[in-house]
Each structure stands twice: as C-alpha cells, then as structure tokens.
Design an enzyme around this catalytic site. Structure first.
Site, PDB file in Angstrom:
ATOM      1  N   TYR A  78      -1.474  10.008   7.604  1.00 34.97           N
ATOM      2  CA  TYR A  78      -2.290  10.469   8.724  1.00 34.97           C
ATOM      3  C   TYR A  78      -1.830   9.887  10.066  1.00 34.97           C
ATOM      4  O   TYR A  78      -1.693  10.614  11.044  1.00 34.97           O
ATOM      5  CB  TYR A  78      -3.785  10.186   8.509  1.00 34.97           C
ATOM      6  CG  TYR A  78      -4.666  10.878   9.530  1.00 34.97           C
ATOM      7  CD1 TYR A  78      -4.951  12.231   9.421  1.00 34.97           C
ATOM      8  CD2 TYR A  78      -5.182  10.192  10.624  1.00 34.97           C
ATOM      9  CE1 TYR A  78      -5.720  12.883  10.367  1.00 34.97           C
ATOM     10  CE2 TYR A  78      -5.953  10.829  11.568  1.00 34.97           C
ATOM     11  CZ  TYR A  78      -6.223  12.171  11.435  1.00 34.97           C
ATOM     12  OH  TYR A  78      -6.989  12.822  12.376  1.00 34.97           O
ATOM     13  N   ARG A 110       2.386  14.697   0.904  1.00 38.32           N
ATOM     14  CA  ARG A 110       0.991  14.284   1.058  1.00 38.32           C
ATOM     15  C   ARG A 110       0.770  13.451   2.317  1.00 38.32           C
ATOM     16  O   ARG A 110      -0.273  13.530   2.943  1.00 38.32           O
ATOM     17  CB  ARG A 110       0.532  13.485  -0.169  1.00 38.32           C
ATOM     18  CG  ARG A 110       0.213  14.340  -1.382  1.00 38.32           C
ATOM     19  CD  ARG A 110      -0.365  13.471  -2.497  1.00 38.32           C
ATOM     20  NE  ARG A 110      -0.741  14.255  -3.662  1.00 38.32           N
ATOM     21  CZ  ARG A 110      -1.943  14.779  -3.867  1.00 38.32           C
ATOM     22  NH1 ARG A 110      -2.894  14.600  -2.965  1.00 38.32           N
ATOM     23  NH2 ARG A 110      -2.193  15.466  -4.953  1.00 38.32           N
ATOM     24  N   TYR A 150       6.360   3.791  -2.016  1.00 37.59           N
ATOM     25  CA  TYR A 150       5.986   5.109  -2.542  1.00 37.59           C
ATOM     26  C   TYR A 150       6.170   6.120  -1.433  1.00 37.59           C
ATOM     27  O   TYR A 150       5.465   6.088  -0.428  1.00 37.59           O
ATOM     28  CB  TYR A 150       4.539   5.060  -3.046  1.00 37.59           C
ATOM     29  CG  TYR A 150       3.986   6.359  -3.591  1.00 37.59           C
ATOM     30  CD1 TYR A 150       4.795   7.436  -3.938  1.00 37.59           C
ATOM     31  CD2 TYR A 150       2.613   6.505  -3.769  1.00 37.59           C
ATOM     32  CE1 TYR A 150       4.267   8.613  -4.430  1.00 37.59           C
ATOM     33  CE2 TYR A 150       2.065   7.673  -4.273  1.00 37.59           C
ATOM     34  CZ  TYR A 150       2.900   8.737  -4.604  1.00 37.59           C
ATOM     35  OH  TYR A 150       2.359   9.900  -5.093  1.00 37.59           O
ATOM     36  N   THR A 160      -2.278   8.048  -6.341  1.00 39.10           N
ATOM     37  CA  THR A 160      -2.797   9.338  -5.887  1.00 39.10           C
ATOM     38  C   THR A 160      -3.572  10.038  -6.989  1.00 39.10           C
ATOM     39  O   THR A 160      -4.668  10.568  -6.763  1.00 39.10           O
ATOM     40  CB  THR A 160      -1.634  10.239  -5.425  1.00 39.10           C
ATOM     41  OG1 THR A 160      -0.868   9.547  -4.446  1.00 39.10           O
ATOM     42  CG2 THR A 160      -2.150  11.537  -4.845  1.00 39.10           C
ATOM     43  N   LYS A 201       9.135   4.539  -5.698  1.00 35.81           N
ATOM     44  CA  LYS A 201       8.742   5.784  -6.364  1.00 35.81           C
ATOM     45  C   LYS A 201       9.027   6.882  -5.344  1.00 35.81           C
ATOM     46  O   LYS A 201       8.381   6.944  -4.301  1.00 35.81           O
ATOM     47  CB  LYS A 201       7.261   5.774  -6.732  1.00 35.81           C
ATOM     48  CG  LYS A 201       6.764   7.122  -7.265  1.00 35.81           C
ATOM     49  CD  LYS A 201       5.266   7.147  -7.468  1.00 35.81           C
ATOM     50  CE  LYS A 201       4.802   8.538  -7.915  1.00 35.81           C
ATOM     51  NZ  LYS A 201       3.327   8.618  -8.071  1.00 35.81           N
ATOM     52  N   ILE A 234       7.185   7.513 -12.591  1.00 38.24           N
ATOM     53  CA  ILE A 234       5.740   7.316 -12.465  1.00 38.24           C
ATOM     54  C   ILE A 234       5.140   8.708 -12.521  1.00 38.24           C
ATOM     55  O   ILE A 234       5.303   9.507 -11.609  1.00 38.24           O
ATOM     56  CB  ILE A 234       5.384   6.563 -11.179  1.00 38.24           C
ATOM     57  CG1 ILE A 234       5.953   5.134 -11.249  1.00 38.24           C
ATOM     58  CG2 ILE A 234       3.868   6.522 -10.993  1.00 38.24           C
ATOM     59  CD1 ILE A 234       5.632   4.265 -10.049  1.00 38.24           C
TER      60      ILE A 234
END
Length: 293
Positions: free
Chosen positions: A106, A137, A132, A43, A162, A204
């Site tokens: 999305y 987000r 992840y 990201t 993560k 991370i």
C-alpha cells in the site's frame, strides 16, 4: 536453511474466531505428511484481518503444536516497519525459526525505502528473515539488485526469499549475485518445477495445505533429480494449483480442506467471502484428479 514443501497455512475460523483445535490438527497432519517447515500468518493465513493478539496466538500455537518437529517460519510482514518488528520480536521469543516478511504494501516505497525497511528489521532483531516478494498483491516489487544488496549486507540475518513475482529469471539473478547459502523458495506452486531446476530449494505452497503428501513427494523427487517422477506428480497437482486461485485466496483452499477434513470449515473473514459455485466446481474436479476425494 529451508527446503522442500512448506505450506503457507490457512488460519481456520469457526463462528468468527480462530479455531485452535482445527489448527492443531492441521499442523499435525502437515508434519505427518512430510512438510519440511510451516508458515503461520502468511497471506494464505489471512494475516491482514487478524488482530495483533490473534496473529501472535496463531504463531504461538503453531510453534507449540509442532514441538520442534519442523521449523516454523512466522509471517511477520506489515506495511508498518515498527509493527513488523513487533511481530518478529514476539516470534523470536516464542521459538520461531525465522520470519517471513513481505514487502511493505500500500505505501509503495521506493527501492531505497525497501532497503531501509529490511535493514532496520535486520539491525534490530536477529531472527533470520526470509524476504517475501509478491508484487501482484503488494504493488511493491523487491528488485533483484535490492535482494542481492540486502543479502550481502546482512548474510546472517537475511537468509532467503519467497519469490512470487512469476519471473523465473530472478532465481538465476539471485543465485549469481548472492552466496550459494541464500535460500530461494518459489512462491508460486505452478512454477515450482522450473524454479527448482533453476536453483530454488523448495516452495512455500498454498496447494500443500490440502495435498501435503503429494507436494512433499514432488519436492523429494526434485531433490533426487528424478525428473520423470517430479513431472508426473506436477501434472497430478497442476489443476489443483490453479483451482486454488479460481476465487480470492484462501477461499478455494479453505473449501478444499472442508471437503477433505470434517474438522475444517470454509469460513473466511470479510472482506473475503466463501468461494463461488464455479470455483467450488473447479476445486472439486481438481481434488478428484489428484485422488484426494
């Protein structure tokens, strides 16, 4: 498999294009400062505005410049399963050690869809996958039960997570539900200390882009169970962790890097814009607090 301070690297731009020279310098600086692995095209690397050709070139340069000194965890996530597989296939071919694969964004798949997405990737490519989870987000949340099921089905392929859910209880959920070999990495710098205490093995990190040695020293103090030293370093870094998100990321961290190194610009790609003046002031104050400027 992975531990310590692992920066999610920015992708430097200059006049709209990938600044390969600056990226190579960033890779060298990170390794020399004690980072234990590197993540290109996450990201923070603005992967969502990279073409596939650019995406693959950034990974390729990272692997080439690291030259085996640290593992490379290539950002391979996509909301299109086939495109994620494309990234994984390229990353394995060019020598990456693992793939960081974000939950599909999305589309908003169900838990059954998330399970099918990661299962397909694990069954069609043997590059180790680090899940992840960043629901802030993606909107999609990889539930602990889904994480545990994936790790049990594919213990050789799905090797870690993560987690940027902000829910520290998940570290224990995962630890209790999966083999001890499963690698848990914090996705939130400000929660790295309690996450490590709960059973994570590193972070991370966004902040490590600009403060790699401090972040590496902090993680080492955690490994050595030197809580007093870890807390001292965490306090030093804490304002910087929050300053990195005073505006849309990675605007603040790119600005911070431009303050620390003259080979880095603060250029981002639309729809992002350079961070605001209030954010710059917050970053400057945090950099001074940490002794970086």
């Amino acid at each position: 498999m992975f531990s310590g301070s692992i920066p999610a690297l920015v992708t430097p731009f200059r006049d709209g294009s990938f600044d390969e020279d600056a990226f190579r310098q960033l890779v060298d600086w990170q390794i020399e400062s004690g980072s234990k692995a590197l993540v290109p095209c996450g990201t923070t690397g603005e992967n969502s505005t990279l073409s596939n050709a650019e995406h693959h070139r950034v990974i390729e340069v990272c692997v080439e410049q690291a030259a085996g000194r640290v593992p490379i965890i290539a950002g391979c996530g996509s909301n299109d399963t086939m495109n994620a597989l494309l990234h994984m296939t390229f990353s394995k071919k060019c020598g990456a050690s693992a793939a960081l694969v974000v939950a599909p964004y999305y589309n908003k798949p169900s838990q059954a869809g998330i399970l099918a997405h990661f299962s397909y990737l694990a069954e069609h490519n043997d590059l180790p996958i680090i899940l992840y989870n960043v629901p802030g987000r993606t909107v999609t949340d990889i539930a602990p039960e889904t994480v545990c099921e994936l790790a049990k089905r594919y213990p050789e392929n799905i090797v870690g997570i993560k987690d940027a859910s902000g829910d520290l209880s998940r570290v224990v959920d995962h630890r209790m539900g999966i083999s001890k070999d499963f690698c848990q990495l914090s996705g939130d710098d400000e929660l790295a200390l309690p996450a490590n205490a709960a059973g994570a093995s590193g972070c991370i990190s966004v902040t490590a882009n600009v403060a790699p040695k401090l972040c590496a020293d902090f993680q080492q103090a955690c490994v050595e169970n030197d809580i007093a030293r870890a807390r001292e370093l965490n306090d030093l870094l804490y304002p910087l962790h929050y300053a990195m998100f005073e505006d849309s990321s990675p605007g603040p961290v790119k600005y911070a890097l431009s303050r620390v190194h003259d080979w880095m610009t603060d250029e981002v790609r639309l729809p992002l814009v350079p961070c605001s003046e209030p954010a710059r002031k917050a970053v400057d104050a945090a950099l001074e607090n940490a002794g970086l400027i």
